[in-house]
Design an enzyme around this catalytic site. Structure first.
Site, mmCIF file in Angstrom:
data_model
loop_
_atom_site.group_PDB
_atom_site.id
_atom_site.type_symbol
_atom_site.label_atom_id
_atom_site.label_comp_id
_atom_site.label_asym_id
_atom_site.label_seq_id
_atom_site.Cartn_x
_atom_site.Cartn_y
_atom_site.Cartn_z
ATOM 1 N N SER A 555 0.853 -1.193 0.000
ATOM 2 C CA SER A 555 0.000 0.000 0.000
ATOM 3 C C SER A 555 0.881 1.231 0.000
ATOM 4 O O SER A 555 2.029 1.201 0.462
ATOM 5 C CB SER A 555 -0.889 0.006 1.244
ATOM 6 O OG SER A 555 -1.532 1.252 1.408
ATOM 7 N N TYR A 568 -2.704 -0.912 10.573
ATOM 8 C CA TYR A 568 -2.735 -1.247 9.145
ATOM 9 C C TYR A 568 -1.439 -0.815 8.461
ATOM 10 O O TYR A 568 -0.804 -1.585 7.755
ATOM 11 C CB TYR A 568 -3.938 -0.575 8.481
ATOM 12 C CG TYR A 568 -4.025 -0.771 6.984
ATOM 13 C CD1 TYR A 568 -4.571 -1.921 6.449
ATOM 14 C CD2 TYR A 568 -3.559 0.213 6.102
ATOM 15 C CE1 TYR A 568 -4.650 -2.111 5.068
ATOM 16 C CE2 TYR A 568 -3.635 0.039 4.734
ATOM 17 C CZ TYR A 568 -4.180 -1.125 4.217
ATOM 18 O OH TYR A 568 -4.249 -1.293 2.855
#
Length: 678
Positions: A555, A568
């Site tokens: 990401s 996360y």
């Protein structure tokens, strides 16, 4: 509008081809004759409709028919130059085509055109070939069928065989068909129904005779220790052997595999005569063209240790390659095509089953089906007589026939990921599904792994048959699930080349609200789950020795520090560094490890739909339905990132264009300056 005769032919062909007892996949051909209007003269013209080269009876459509003018086809008898120049007659068929002619005429076209019957079937049934390959096949044909079916000694398919069968039909007006030595059957009829009835009668009569008169143990007495292993044990052994087998059969060129432990195969490998029979090889041209002249057979019981089996397979492979090269050199002439490869296409492992190989999953599966046909043929021949296939020199003439070479040249160029087996985690929806879809379109075989088994299977079905994709349940937090997913790839497709670590979830909370459980679940799925999958895959890739790819869907958050996202983003940063660590460790094995860093992919995302979208929308103060547009506005390109954009990056990273790239992260974020790599 389809001519009535052609329509009847297609329906008959589909019925016959739907039953493997009648013929094997893509084997045999059928025809019909009829009268149509010549668009040039307005008069009648007699035509032949016949299944074209490379088609399959079970799925035949009008596009698969060659259409020829019967008068011109039969006129070729006046210019036929003889057996030594058979191949020239196939080229001559082009001058007999009606209009555009439809599909390419096959070598068997002459048989259908020259036999004086409105409808003709040429099939490869196991029961018929069992008689055709028996040492006393001529006598058995007379005994079983009387004068209704006539024996034809082996002759390579071609114009002369068509002349031979036409002559038999003329000399034996009461006959309904023939047994072609070493090959199959031909039947005919005045109507399509009669022709089909005659074909089925020959097949069923031969099968009934074998059942009634055959000896009970055609493969010999069972060999002690060669009985099938228990199902779970033999499938575990098959998965353990698959990487080594993939390596040895891909010595000359990469191959996709297929495993089967059908009782037919296990029973054959239990019998004491299986080494002799396997060494004799297959007989029907359709069989050995897809299985090579003989298989590689492990000469150890299933109870042998795994290490012992692997050592022996390596030795047998070297022997197989030497034997195949000697076979090629015995019969090759200066005009022969170059040797296509010396690796086996079928590997038999007693107690375990059969591995078969080919340029794609369908070809590999069909090769195995053909060898099952060959086993059935051997059973029938040995039950009644002695299995006696055609001479090795004849097999070579067909295997290295220029017509077969021409057929290979007509094949389309392979796609970028042909022969590659990919496993994608979290692939039943969103980014994972888009990646699986793209890799399948690129020619890869795909294993869709997901928490939800039903959704995984449904996503796989959307991509095509099980020759294209399979769906499996896999929770990457469970080591047994990870191992099972890798084993599923090995058993379905023979190996593994490409893993995409995509499974993920997200919980968006400020630091003070993030619990230990929040932290643990995100790291267990993404950081530790990716580690587990990479470890299991790397063991296969290293043993295969064919290189490979591991891709992490990380990401932009792995490098961008945003608010309320500690667990996360830290897990994604862990994944990003795994890319660098594994690229350094696995590069010596030819394994590339790369990553993709998307920005927020809202549309189609299971993560966003599961609450992450609402959480992030709240953080940024925008309505959830506008989150995708919000992400787009903050990028340099002002474009929303979709799952397909991530899939494009995976395709490029794992294709030939970046063959010398490893340890790379590709941003797919439409330009987020704060996430630039540096």
């Amino acid at each position: 509008m389809t001519h009535e005769a052609a329509a009847e032919l297609i329906a008959r062909s589909n019925r016959l081809g739907a039953d493997p007892r009648n013929t094997n996949y893509a084997g045999g051909n059928t025809s019909a004759k009829g009268v149509d209007t010549d668009p040039v003269t307005g008069g009648d013209v007699e035509l032949l409709w016949v299944k074209g080269s490379g088609g399959d009876l079970g799925t035949l459509t009008e596009k698969g028919l060659a259409v020829l003018r019967l008068d011109r086809l039969r006129a070729l008898t006046g210019v036929y130059p003889g057996i030594d120049r058979e191949d020239e007659m196939v080229a001559a068929f082009d001058y007999t085509l009606h209009g555009k002619g439809g599909a390419t005429p096959s070598i068997d076209t002459a048989m259908h055109g020259l036999v004086d019957a409105p409808h003709v079937d040429h099939l490869h049934p196991d029961s018929g070939i069992a008689i055709a390959t028996a040492a006393d096949g001529a006598e058995l044909t007379e005994k079983i069928f009387g004068g209704a079916v006539v024996w034809v000694p082996w002759r390579r398919p071609g114009f002369q065989l068509g002349l031979d069968i036409a002559a038999i039909k003329e000399r034996h007006p009461d006959a309904i068909g023939t047994i072609l030595g070493g090959h199959g059957i031909t039947a005919w009829g005045e109507s399509s129904e009669e022709c089909e009835r005659n074909s089925r009668w020959i097949i069923d009569t031969a099968a009934a005779y074998i059942d009634e008169h055959g000896r009970p143990e055609p493969f010999g007495a069972p060999l002690p220790g060669y009985e099938p292993l228990p199902e779970d044990e033999r499938r575990a052994r098959a998965a353990a052997l698959a990487p080594l087998l993939r390596r040895i059969v891909s010595t000359d060129k990469p191959q996709v595999g297929h495993f089967t432990d059908t009782p037919v195969v296990l029973d054959f490998l239990t019998g004491g005569e299986h080494p002799r029979l396997a060494a004799l090889g297959t007989s029907c041209p359709d069989h050995f063209l897809r299985t090579k002249v003989r298989p590689l057979v492990l000469d150890l019981p299933g109870t042998a240790s795994l290490d012992e089996a692997k050592r022996r397979l390596l030795e047998l492979h070297e022997e197989y390659r030497a034997d195949y090269r000697a076979y090629y050199e015995r019969y090759a002439s200066p005009d022969s095509p170059a040797m296509r490869g010396a690796d086996p296409l079928v590997v038999l492992v007693p107690g375990v089953g059969m591995f078969s190989y080919g340029k794609d999953a369908q070809t590999a599966r069909v090769a195995g089906e053909f060898y099952v046909n060959a086993i059935n043929v051997m059973r029938g021949s040995e039950a009644l007589s002695r299995y006696q296939p055609i001479d090795e020199s004849e097999k070579f003439r067909i295997e290295y026939w220029e017509l077969e070479e021409a057929k290979l040249r007509r094949m389309p160029a392979p796609k970028s990921h042909a022969t590659r087996v990919a496993l994608v985690t979290g692939a039943a929806s969103g980014i994972g599904k888009a990646i699986a879809t793209r890799l399948a379109a690129d020619g890869a075989c795909v294993v869709i792994a997901d928490l939800d088994a039903e959704k995984a299977r449904a996503a796989a079905a959307e991509l095509g048959t099980s020759d294209v994709a399979i769906g499996v349940a896999a929770d990457v937090t469970k080591p047994d699930d990870v191992r099972a997913a890798v084993d599923a790839a090995l058993l379905a497709f023979g190996g593994l080349d490409l893993v995409v670590n995509n499974a993920g979830l997200s919980i968006s909370k400020p630091l003070l609200e993030t619990t230990d459980a929040d932290w643990d679940v995100q790291h267990d799925v993404m950081a530790k789950g990716s580690f587990r999958m990479s470890r299991a895959a790397a063991a296969v890739l290293i043993e295969q020795g064919l290189g490979g790819d591991i891709v992490y869907i990380s990401s932009k958050n792995s490098v961008f520090a945003g608010p309320d996202n500690i667990a996360y983003s830290a897990a994604k940063a862990d994944q990003a560094h795994q890319v660098r660590l594994l690229a350094a460790e696995l590069g010596g094995h030819g394994v590339r490890v790369n990553g993709v860093n998307p920005d927020g992919v809202v549309r189609g995302s299971g993560i966003f739909a599961g609450g992450w979208g609402a959480q992030r929308a709240a953080v940024y103060g925008v309505p959830e339905e506008e989150l995708g547009a919000f992400y787009a506005r903050r990028t340099l390109l002002k474009r929303e990132v979709l799952p397909e954009h991530v899939a494009n990056a995976v395709s490029v990273l794992t294709g030939d264009a970046l063959s010398h790239t490893t340890g790379l992260h590709i941003p797919v974020d439409a330009g987020v300056a704060a996430a630039f790599l540096r």
